[in-house]
Design an enzyme around this catalytic site. Structure first.
Site: not given
Length: 711
Positions: A85, A221, A645
């Site tokens: 992402h 991810d 992240s």
């Protein structure tokens, strides 16, 4: 009185003194308490092996990735790992209906196939200096608050100009502890960063909106990039002659996997927390900020999904945009719910009672801190009158419509046009034309038109008339749909053809209807800001004093500063948890869970055929655990937030065991109040990463670069 004060101090200590796993610590200032806690949990690394400017250390592998994520170097050739992402917008920029890298993934099987990303940078931290004395040198205790802030800002700007720096370096001077400390950070910024690989949508985005911010998860991810330098090893713009970065340190990848109780450490760049927020701020989020953001974004997302589901080309154009809007839509749904469920307002009020009691026992404290909580009360009361309208101006106004948001980039050039400064016009026009080409490549007229209509209707309906922008107030009383249709049919910001005609002979944009609407939004928003400016200033000063008071109240407490997108270290352990009565969550998930969630043809839960084949044949090889299960995700007690992240999860010996990508639903209040019993970091297991690269992508060129350890 003494017994009562002791009770409040004890409550404060429990709430604000960092527990074993709580804290986003500055890695260059680890104290004995931190080191002893880490060692007790299983860390075998010295502080110098984690962070050092004198020799190679783990910090040399950690980067700021782009404008809001973390990445880490995992090979001697500058290979960089981050979240899917985080790299989604870069992948999307290269995708077309013919080369659908979003759905199918992308792999470069040689360095010549890697794809450049002109707007992407990564930054390595190279120097840190406490500059508090310099920044606060001319600040006096009795200064008017506005003058105090102006004096500090002037000192910051002056200091940023003084150190010698290379053209590729960036200096940030950042406040800590709500302005009680200032630290200067210097970064080397690399601008040649190329896409190397990303998994298919059904791995990298598996679960999408439905699973976001929840556990159990089943997502791969990750995304791979490579950092390049000039032939001398220095940061440089993209060139075919550039060479892969030779890093000071890179992370080996462990095949050992994780077990409950194992040590886990994360280094990264968490974006923003507000752990010392007063109870009045919490109440404003619950009642005004959160619901307003959710309502506006719900309208926008409904239009996005309608058009994305109807047209694969629109899906490609808007995949990254939709993900960005959706992420904090669900975040605020969860935050409001968990702030209430975890009784955060009440916890803050208990701390404030203890603080008041401590202040009132000493005349000097009362003189310095006695008005802090009353200031919060009065200033938040003022702020809350305008908060919903301010959120709508941002979410449904100048950032709601893509065309409106894009037109804001033309404010400066329009001033040059009005003043007939031809040289400045042409200089500015080149960059804007490039930006327009990128904008129109991923722009859908019908989607944006419909979204704008929906958002403006909501804006007009929900905000009181005296806080509406004049154009919206006028058109809302008539027909918003008709107004938007006419506006879009005439503006240069909704048609590439009209834009190109304007670019050939730029003229005053004041009468362009989209540009006029944008200016109206900004002017109206600035009016609201002016109405709350004094309240915001006084709240910031109260924050500074409260922070100073809390630290004075507990001189032996191990305080950590709020996150502010500077490098932090968090440590904890791999642990399951029980979020509610009769519910217990294991600490890991496996590929079987991916298959249990599968919904063929569904954009959130469609599993790639190659992955299903691997599952059916159980062809996991060395990536399986001792039970021949392929672990996909795991959870740990690390303290992280947005910006983390892509951060590496590192074991006690300095090896990468996972990739952090999310937090859990039950702790969505965690940016404001750390929830010791239920707060978890969700990460992708490193073995799932390796299996996808090795057995699905068959990217042996990448596998040969990696240092894989088994013990």
């Amino acid at each position: 009185m003494i017994k009562k004060l002791s009770l409040f101090v004890a409550i404060f200590f429990l709430l604000f003194n960092a527990k074993a796993d709580e804290g986003m610590w500055l890695p260059y200032l680890l104290n004995r308490q931190n080191v002893e806690s880490m060692e007790a949990l299983g860390c075998k690394l010295t502080p110098e092996e984690i962070f050092s400017f004198n020799k190679s250390s783990i910090k040399d592998a950690i980067v700021q990735f782009g404008r809001g994520c973390t990445g880490e170097i995992i090979s001697a050739e500058g290979l960089l790992l981050t979240n899917h992402h985080c790299g989604l917008s870069q992948v999307q920029s290269h995708a077309t209906p013919e080369k659908d890298y979003l759905t199918d993934g992308f792999w470069a099987y040689s360095k010549a196939e890697e794809l450049p990303n002109p707007d992407l940078t990564v930054s390595f931290l190279i120097a840190v200096q406490d500059v508090t004395d310099i920044i606060l040198k001319n600040v006096k205790d009795n200064m008017i608050l506005k003058n105090r802030e102006e004096t500090i800002q002037k000192a910051i700007e002056s200091l940023k100009k003084s150190p010698p720096k290379e053209s590729y370096q960036r200096i940030d001077i950042v406040p800590f502890y709500h302005g009680n400390q200032y630290i200067m950070f210097t970064y080397d910024v690399y601008s040649d960063v190329r896409l190397v690989g990303c998994p298919p949508w059904g791995i990298g985005k598996y679960g999408a909106d439905t699973d976001n911010w929840t556990w159990p998860r089943h997502k791969g991810d990750f995304c791979l990039f490579r950092v390049y330098t000039d032939v001398n090893g220095k940061p440089a713009a993209y060139s075919k002659n550039n060479i892969p970065l030779k890093p000071k340190h890179f992370l080996p990848i462990s095949l050992k996997g994780v077990k409950e109780g194992d040590f886990a450490m994360i280094l990264g760049y968490p974006g923003s927390t507000d752990r010392y927020m007063p109870s009045q701020g919490v109440e404003m989020i619950i009642n005004e900020t959160g619901p307003a953001i959710v309502k506006c974004r719900s309208e926008k997302l409904a239009v996005y999904r309608k058009h994305m589901d109807a047209d694969p080309a629109v899906f490609i154009k808007y995949a990254s945009k939709q993900a960005s809007v959706s992420n904090y839509w669900k975040y605020y749904i969860g935050q409001v719910k968990q702030l209430q469920r975890n009784k955060v307002t009440e916890k803050k009020q208990e701390v404030e009672k203890g603080f008041t009691n401590w202040v009132n026992t000493d005349p000097a404290r009362k003189n310095k801190y006695g008005n802090v909580l009353s200031e919060y009360e009065s200033q938040y009361k003022q702020l809350r009158k305008y908060e919903k309208a301010m959120v709508y101006h941002r979410e449904a106004g100048y950032r709601g419509s893509e065309a409106v948001a894009f037109s804001a980039q033309f404010l400066v050039i329009n001033n040059f046009i009005l003043s007939k400064k031809e040289e400045e016009i042409q200089s500015r026009l080149t960059g804007l034309s490039t930006a327009a080409e990128k904008y129109f490549k991923d722009y859908d007229y019908e989607l944006d038109r419909e979204a704008t209509i929906a958002l403006l209707k909501l804006f007009y309906q929900d905000i009181q008339p005296d806080m509406l922008p004049p154009i919206l107030k006028k058109e809302g009383a008539k027909d918003i749909q008709k107004y938007v249709n006419l506006t879009f049919s005439k503006s240069i910001f909704t048609s590439q053809e009209r834009f190109q005609k304007w670019a050939q002979k730029p003229y005053d944009l004041s009468k362009d209807p989209v540009f006029a609407l944008m200016r109206d939004f900004y002017i109206s928003y600035y009016d609201l800001q002016n109405a709350v400016a004094d309240a915001q200033l006084r709240i910031r000063e109260a924050d500074r004093l409260l922070m100073a008071g809390l630290m004075e109240m507990q001189p032996d407490a191990n305080f950590y500063p709020d996150a502010n997108f500077t490098m932090r270290l968090t440590y904890g352990s791999i642990e399951s948890y029980s979020p509610s009565d009769a519910v217990h969550y294991d600490f890991q998930t496996d590929l079987g869970g991916v298959m249990e969630k599968e919904i063929p043809g569904n954009w959130e839960f469609d599993v790639p055929a190659d992955l299903k084949k691997i599952y059916e044949q159980k062809e996991y090889g060395r990536y399986a655990n001792e039970d021949n299960r392929l672990i996909v995700n795991f959870i740990s007690t690390n303290d992280i937030t947005g910006g983390n992240s892509g951060s590496p999860v590192i074991d006690g010996e300095g090896n990468l065991i996972g990739l952090a990508f999310d937090g859990n639903w039950e702790a969505m209040s965690g940016d404001i109040s750390f929830e010791q019993e239920v707060q978890r970091t969700i990460s992708m297991d490193a073995r799932y990463l390796l299996l996808v690269i090795d057995k699905m992508a068959n990217a042996q060129n990448i596998m040969r670069e990696l240092k894989i350890v088994t013990e």
